[in-house]
Design a protein around this motif. Structure first.
Motif, short mmCIF file in Angstrom:
data_model
loop_
_atom_site.label_atom_id
_atom_site.label_comp_id
_atom_site.label_asym_id
_atom_site.label_seq_id
_atom_site.Cartn_x
_atom_site.Cartn_y
_atom_site.Cartn_z
N LEU A 75 -1.14 -16.17 47.86
CA LEU A 75 -1.99 -14.99 47.80
C LEU A 75 -2.58 -14.78 46.42
O LEU A 75 -3.63 -14.16 46.27
N GLY A 76 -1.91 -15.31 45.39
CA GLY A 76 -2.44 -15.20 44.03
C GLY A 76 -3.73 -15.95 43.85
O GLY A 76 -4.48 -15.70 42.90
N GLY A 77 -4.03 -16.90 44.75
CA GLY A 77 -5.27 -17.66 44.66
C GLY A 77 -6.47 -16.92 45.20
O GLY A 77 -7.59 -17.45 45.17
N LEU A 78 -6.26 -15.70 45.68
CA LEU A 78 -7.36 -14.93 46.26
C LEU A 78 -8.02 -14.03 45.21
O LEU A 78 -7.34 -13.43 44.39
N SER A 79 -9.31 -13.95 45.27
CA SER A 79 -10.05 -12.95 44.50
C SER A 79 -11.33 -12.66 45.26
O SER A 79 -11.85 -13.52 46.00
N ILE A 80 -11.83 -11.45 45.11
CA ILE A 80 -13.04 -11.06 45.81
C ILE A 80 -14.21 -11.93 45.39
O ILE A 80 -15.00 -12.39 46.22
N GLY A 81 -14.31 -12.22 44.09
CA GLY A 81 -15.40 -13.06 43.60
C GLY A 81 -15.34 -14.46 44.15
O GLY A 81 -16.37 -15.03 44.56
N ARG A 82 -14.17 -15.04 44.17
CA ARG A 82 -14.04 -16.41 44.68
C ARG A 82 -14.42 -16.50 46.15
O ARG A 82 -15.18 -17.39 46.55
N ILE A 83 -13.85 -15.61 46.95
CA ILE A 83 -14.10 -15.68 48.40
C ILE A 83 -15.57 -15.41 48.71
O ILE A 83 -16.16 -16.07 49.56
N ALA A 84 -16.16 -14.44 48.00
CA ALA A 84 -17.57 -14.16 48.20
C ALA A 84 -18.41 -15.39 47.89
O ALA A 84 -19.33 -15.75 48.64
N GLY A 85 -18.11 -16.05 46.78
CA GLY A 85 -18.85 -17.25 46.39
C GLY A 85 -18.71 -18.37 47.40
O GLY A 85 -19.70 -19.04 47.74
N GLU A 86 -17.49 -18.59 47.88
CA GLU A 86 -17.26 -19.68 48.83
C GLU A 86 -17.97 -19.45 50.16
O GLU A 86 -18.37 -20.40 50.83
N LEU A 87 -18.11 -18.18 50.54
CA LEU A 87 -18.71 -17.86 51.83
C LEU A 87 -20.19 -17.50 51.73
O LEU A 87 -20.82 -17.20 52.74
N GLY A 88 -20.72 -17.53 50.51
CA GLY A 88 -22.13 -17.19 50.33
C GLY A 88 -22.42 -15.73 50.57
O GLY A 88 -23.51 -15.36 51.03
N LEU A 89 -21.44 -14.86 50.25
CA LEU A 89 -21.60 -13.42 50.43
C LEU A 89 -21.76 -12.76 49.06
O LEU A 89 -21.39 -13.33 48.03
N SER A 90 -22.27 -11.54 49.07
CA SER A 90 -22.37 -10.80 47.81
C SER A 90 -21.00 -10.26 47.42
O SER A 90 -20.23 -9.79 48.28
N LYS A 91 -20.69 -10.35 46.14
CA LYS A 91 -19.40 -9.83 45.67
C LYS A 91 -19.29 -8.34 45.94
O LYS A 91 -18.22 -7.84 46.33
#
Length: 211
Positions: free
Chosen positions: A34-50
């Motif tokens: 779970l420490g590997g999660l961040s809003i910025g990372r997931i948004a970037g990987e999915l092509g979503l806005s942070k």
């Protein structure tokens, strides 16, 4: 009326985005924690806005908590729901154990069992995420113990069977199968665990219980 339609559309889009994000966070956490999660990372990987992902979750901790809740729902659907209509007894216990092995071996999550992957990460920590992970684990352990207790009450296990002890042993076998597969790439642990689970249940069962 038009306003309501637009509002419903926004809500549905938000729900769809939330589901998309949580599918990805469960995948990542099962491998990296779970420490590997961040809003910025997931948004970037999915092509979503942070900002859009932040609006849905608000903080990294809430993203982690939502991921744990989503993983619990997946776990319940894969393992628990299939046994709900089964009568209480040894067969139900066996189906729960087999269901776990299928869930792990089939890589419902790419890292194997989601909760084993994150349990060690949070074992020595404090806080809401640790509590959510611990609760999910306690629920699973208790489910197995309760199923064994019910099997004993149904007369399918010997009256002197220690349900808590036997449950501990069965869960340990399941955990070991997952670990040897995820860590060592050794798939034989699944067959070994399945055989050992049956052996332990057979040793505790009354004649005719059909293990």
């Amino acid at each position: 009326m038009v306003e309501a339609v637009h509002s419903d559309g926004r809500v549905e889009r938000g729900n769809a985005t939330r589901r998309l994000v949580l599918r990805r966070t469960m995948e990542v956490a099962s491998v990296e924690g779970l420490g590997g999660l961040s809003i910025g990372r997931i948004a970037g990987e999915l092509g979503l806005s942070k900002s859009g992902v932040f609006a849905l979750f608000g903080s990294k901790e809430e993203l982690q908590l939502a991921t744990v809740r989503a993983a619990r729902s997946v776990f319940v659907k894969a393992i628990v729901q299939p046994v709900l209509e089964m009568p209480e007894g040894v067969a139900r216990v066996l189906r729960l154990c087999d269901g776990y092995l299928e869930y792990s071996r089939g890589r419902v999550f790419p890292g194997g069992c989601f909760f084993l992957a994150v349990a060690t990460e949070f074992a020595a920590r404090e806080g809401a995420v640790r509590d959510a992970v611990a609760l999910a684990r306690q629920e699973w352990d208790q489910l197995i113990t309760d199923a064994l207790t019910a099997a004993r009450a149904a007369g399918e296990l010997r009256a002197d069977t220690d349900a808590a002890q036997l449950g501990f042993e069965l869960v340990a076998l399941l955990d070991m199968a997952n670990t040897t597969s995820a860590l060592l790439g050794d798939e034989t642990g699944y067959e070994r665990a399945a055989a050992a689970v049956r052996g332990r249940l057979r040793a505790a069962a009354v004649t005719g219980a059909g293990v």
